[in-house]
Design an enzyme around this catalytic site. Structure first.
Site, mmCIF file in Angstrom:
data_model
loop_
_atom_site.group_PDB
_atom_site.id
_atom_site.type_symbol
_atom_site.label_atom_id
_atom_site.label_comp_id
_atom_site.label_asym_id
_atom_site.label_seq_id
_atom_site.Cartn_x
_atom_site.Cartn_y
_atom_site.Cartn_z
ATOM 1 C CG ASP A 25 -0.321 0.242 2.534
ATOM 2 O OD1 ASP A 25 0.927 0.317 2.610
ATOM 3 O OD2 ASP A 25 -1.063 0.360 3.529
ATOM 4 C CG HIS A 26 -0.737 4.786 1.504
ATOM 5 N ND1 HIS A 26 -1.880 4.002 1.516
ATOM 6 C CD2 HIS A 26 -0.668 5.373 2.724
ATOM 7 C CE1 HIS A 26 -2.469 4.120 2.696
ATOM 8 N NE2 HIS A 26 -1.754 4.948 3.449
ATOM 9 C CB CYS A 82 0.498 -2.431 4.663
ATOM 10 S SG CYS A 82 -0.021 -3.399 6.073
ATOM 11 N N GLY A 83 1.921 -0.496 6.430
ATOM 12 C CA GLY A 83 2.487 0.152 7.604
ATOM 13 C C GLY A 83 2.798 -0.812 8.732
ATOM 14 C CG HIS A 115 8.738 -24.530 12.405
ATOM 15 N ND1 HIS A 115 8.847 -24.283 13.752
ATOM 16 C CD2 HIS A 115 9.888 -25.144 12.031
ATOM 17 C CE1 HIS A 115 10.030 -24.733 14.179
ATOM 18 N NE2 HIS A 115 10.675 -25.234 13.141
ATOM 19 N NE ARG A 149 8.306 -30.909 15.396
ATOM 20 C CZ ARG A 149 9.537 -30.440 15.189
ATOM 21 N NH1 ARG A 149 10.378 -31.124 14.437
ATOM 22 N NH2 ARG A 149 9.934 -29.309 15.735
ATOM 23 N NE ARG A 153 3.032 -29.881 14.879
ATOM 24 C CZ ARG A 153 4.206 -29.901 15.445
ATOM 25 N NH1 ARG A 153 5.153 -29.037 15.091
ATOM 26 N NH2 ARG A 153 4.472 -30.784 16.373
#
Length: 159
Positions: A25-26, A82-83, A115, A149, A153
């Protein structure tokens, strides 16, 4: 738990050339432009999804198309700025197949890849320097998913 260390050598080239989706973004525009030039100098194929100025704009207008392109497999990885990184991360994670992660330290970017098999990195441009952004992006692009593993997940993430 053993602490993992991710090394970053200033000006070290990222070894495997990638196809990278990039957007901001800006608030992240200036840092995005720096990252685009830096990765382009290394030979990576970069698609800039915008924004193309520092004029105020709505981050979903960039985050949605970039995330869709990553989810469809058109890019190896995506980078969003972005910010705070929160807005682009929330938006990116609305797309099935996108695993977006916020990182303000190289270690967090590395762990997101190792992970969580993160495929979109979200950077908080107002809270990190350009040098820190390079370190974080470098670790993200150089780190592989460990699988094992962690695959079990990651397989449970999508609804």
């Amino acid at each position: 738990m053993a602490q993992r260390h991710f090394l970053f050598e200033k000006n070290r080239l990222i070894p495997n050339l990638m196809k990278i989706a990039l957007g901001s973004d800006h608030a992240g525009f200036a840092q995005k432009e720096m990252i685009r030039a830096w990765l382009g100098e290394q030979g990576h194929e970069i698609k800039d999804f915008g924004t193309h100025s520092a004029d105020s704009m709505d981050y979903p207008d960039v985050a949605h198309p970039l995330s869709e392109a990553v989810a469809n497999g058109n890019f190896d990885l995506g980078l969003l700025l972005c910010g705070s990184a929160n807005g682009v991360c929330i938006t990116a994670n609305k797309h099935a197949g996108v695993r977006a992660a916020i990182a303000w330290l190289p270690e967090l970017a590395g762990l997101a890849r190792q992970h969580n098999n993160a495929n979109v990195l979200c950077l908080p441009a107002r809270y990190i320097s350009n040098e820190q952004a390079q370190e974080i992006v470098s670790v993200f692009l150089q780190t592989d998913f460990e699988g094992g593993r962690h695959q079990q997940r990651v397989s449970k993430i999508n609804c």
